[in-house]
Design an enzyme around this catalytic site. Structure first.
Site, mmCIF file in Angstrom:
data_model
loop_
_atom_site.group_PDB
_atom_site.id
_atom_site.type_symbol
_atom_site.label_atom_id
_atom_site.label_comp_id
_atom_site.label_asym_id
_atom_site.label_seq_id
_atom_site.Cartn_x
_atom_site.Cartn_y
_atom_site.Cartn_z
ATOM 1 N N TYR A 291 2.653 -2.621 6.834
ATOM 2 C CA TYR A 291 1.508 -3.872 6.775
ATOM 3 C C TYR A 291 0.236 -2.418 7.145
ATOM 4 O O TYR A 291 0.224 -1.616 8.463
ATOM 5 C CB TYR A 291 1.384 -4.683 7.669
ATOM 6 C CG TYR A 291 0.404 -5.482 6.935
ATOM 7 C CD1 TYR A 291 0.399 -6.553 8.468
ATOM 8 C CD2 TYR A 291 -0.673 -5.339 6.854
ATOM 9 C CE1 TYR A 291 -0.624 -7.516 8.013
ATOM 10 C CE2 TYR A 291 -1.508 -6.355 5.865
ATOM 11 C CZ TYR A 291 -1.805 -7.765 6.953
ATOM 12 O OH TYR A 291 -2.875 -8.665 6.545
ATOM 13 N N TYR A 339 -3.554 -1.346 -2.631
ATOM 14 C CA TYR A 339 -2.709 -2.410 -4.087
ATOM 15 C C TYR A 339 -3.596 -4.101 -4.010
ATOM 16 O O TYR A 339 -3.588 -3.961 -5.227
ATOM 17 C CB TYR A 339 -1.465 -2.714 -3.262
ATOM 18 C CG TYR A 339 -0.172 -3.009 -4.334
ATOM 19 C CD1 TYR A 339 0.439 -4.082 -3.835
ATOM 20 C CD2 TYR A 339 -0.441 -3.366 -6.087
ATOM 21 C CE1 TYR A 339 0.725 -5.237 -4.472
ATOM 22 C CE2 TYR A 339 0.532 -3.906 -6.510
ATOM 23 C CZ TYR A 339 0.710 -4.777 -6.342
ATOM 24 O OH TYR A 339 1.837 -5.302 -7.118
#
Lengths: 392, 140
Positions: A291, A339
């Site tokens: 992450y 993204y």
């Protein structure tokens, strides 16, 4: 690969599979509620798995709503016998996979739907840094000093990391540039225009040493996965991806001054437990999803998880090692940096890891990927979850 | 929450002595009466031994900067006027850490390891915020 002759895996290792993955179409997200997006993602995951909705007997969700799993289940017409709305921030969906694996292995349920979604971009609800209860520890001892957002605390950690280990702004930028290069191979990525180290280091400073392009995106989005027994998954159409290792934990709750060493996190422990459960070593992982709320988060996690030595994360990511063509494929969807990032990215780590292990990633496919690791930290470095997935 | 008003602490029973001390110009820290640990933030039970026999001791008020960051964007309107402002984690000689804005310091004067001394910033009649000053800038 695993040495199965000597390794005795803990009970849940290899017992469950991620049988379906799905996400909401972000290009069509405008005006929709977070719940609607979650449902789209859930339906996509159910269809991807090729199962009937009626097989789902466990629901896991986390959103701003306190009754997340109940709301999602009602909307989908599911009445589960196992439910969980654990919210530990970004890695919540990874935590849900661990919980689902334990529940399935215990026979309390057999097929779990795990979903997440948010409309933080449309809501403009990100970064206002306001809603904490003024009586809470943060309300009394952090907010009055202007430490209002996750970025503020990550900046403190980054500054300390640079002081303690000599990590440079350029090394932070390497993470952003490498991740953008993966995004350029992903038609679904939000940001695909070329990005250079100079671009990142010249982007506006937000809280030193972090600049705008050290920070993840703010988008809407939703993602979901279906988890079931490995046995069931083997009778479905998709290549089988099993959960080999899983671990979670939390060391504190936001409060920055309470952390003895701001350059490391509880990922040291969750990583060790996940690797031990899976019976594999960091060097055996083929593709890694961490992450990337901020570039520094990736550098710290790489050290904590044992992919490089303590304090060596900066040099490790230098010279675009984690970019396409480098020897350490990382955040291959384009990550939270390029993204998408609806607020908590954990579910998207799962999607990309599963797709890579299935061989579905087209231009960004990591050849021969058989082992993947997903890791997230949440509540600003306070919570952790690590998963190791393997192609059956 | 009003636009221009910065987020204010609201004392709770276990933190009230801290805030009353600050209003009187004292940095008071909790010390566990059972295991002698220094505690921050103040709470009802010791997080080491769970004792509720917690005492209040005046801190020496000295420390060093453990880490810091200079903010160039305000996430709350009340902090806009202060930009750029510093948020520092100060490590007290007693071993616990807390936050400070280093009032009076220019961002380029701040460095990790810099010695600091406590000072106080009155926000209103109820709340005075403990702050820290760089010791090198000749503050009183």
């Amino acid at each position: 690969m695993r040495d199965s002759s000597s390794h005795v895996p803990p009970a849940i290792s290899g017992r469950v599979a991620i049988a379906g993955v799905g996400e909401a179409d972000r290009s069509q997200a405008a005006g929709k509620t977070a719940l609607h997006l979650q449902v789209e993602a859930a339906v996509a995951a159910i269809r991807d798995a090729g199962i009937e909705k009626g097989e789902i007997d466990a629901v896991f969700a986390h959103t701003g709503d306190r009754f997340s799993s109940m709301l999602l289940a009602e909307y989908l017409g599911i009445q589960p016998r196992y439910t969980d709305t654990t919210n530990i921030g970004g890695p919540s969906s990874l935590s849900h996979v661990l919980h689902a694996a334990a529940a399935i292995h215990a026979g309390l349920c057999h097929t779990a739907l795990i979903a997440y979604g948010s409309t933080q971009a449309s809501d403009r609800s990100r970064g206002l840094g306001i809603p904490d209860d003024p009586r809470s520890p943060r309300g009394q001892f952090e907010l009055p000093y202007g430490l209002l957002t996750p970025l503020g605390t990550y900046a403190l950690a980054a500054q300390r990391h640079m002081h303690q280990y000599g990590t440079t702004l350029e090394q932070l930028a390497e993470v952003a540039v490498a991740t953008r290069r993966w995004a350029q191979l992903n038609p679904q990525a939000a940001r695909r225009e070329p990005l250079t180290l100079a671009d990142v280091m010249a982007s506006p400073p937000i809280a030193s040493p972090l600049r705008l392009l050290d920070c993840c995106l703010v988008t809407d989005g939703a993602a979901a996965v279906v988890v079931t027994t490995a046995q069931r998954a083997r009778r479905l159409a998709r290549p089988v991806v099993t959960v080999l290792g899983a671990a979670e934990g939390h060391t504190h709750h936001y409060f920055a001054p309470g952390v003895p060493d701001m350059t490391r996190t509880g990922a040291v422990e969750t990583g060790a437990r996940a690797f031990a459960m899976a019976g594999v070593r960091p060097g055996e992982i083929d593709v890694v999803q961490i992450y990337d709320a901020f570039t520094i988060a990736v550098i710290i996690a790489l050290e904590d998880l044992g992919f490089c030595g303590r304090g060596e994360g900066g040099p490790f990511v230098a010279r675009q090692r984690t970019a396409p063509g480098g020897d350490f494929p990382l955040n291959t969807s384009g990550g939270g940096l390029s993204y998408c990032h609806p607020g908590m990215f954990g579910t998207f780590l799962l999607l990309e890891a599963v797709r890579q292990l299935r061989g579905e990633c087209g231009d960004r496919q990591v050849a021969g990927a058989r082992l993947a690791l997903c890791h997230g930290t949440g509540a600003v470095l306070s919570s952790q979850a690590t998963l190791i997935l393997g192609r059956d | 929450m009003e636009e221009g008003v910065r987020p204010l602490p609201r004392p709770t029973p276990e933190t009230l002595p801290y805030w009353e001390g600050a209003r009187a110009g004292r940095l008071r820290l909790q010390r566990c009466g059972q295991c002698a640990a220094w505690l921050f933030y103040p709470r009802s039970h010791c997080p080491h031994c769970l004792s509720d026999r917690l005492t209040w001791v005046d801190s020496a008020g000295e420390g060093v900067i453990y880490t810091y960051s200079v903010h160039y964007r305000a996430a709350h309107p009340a902090f806009k006027a202060a930009l750029p402002y510093v948020v520092a984690v100060v490590e007290l000689s007693e071993g616990v850490r807390l936050l400070a804005n280093l009032p009076g310091a220019r961002p380029e004067q701040v460095y990790i390891g810099a010695p600091v001394r406590v000072c106080f910033e009155r926000l209103n009649d109820e709340i005075t915020l403990p702050q820290f000053q760089l010791q090198s800038d000749g503050g009183e």
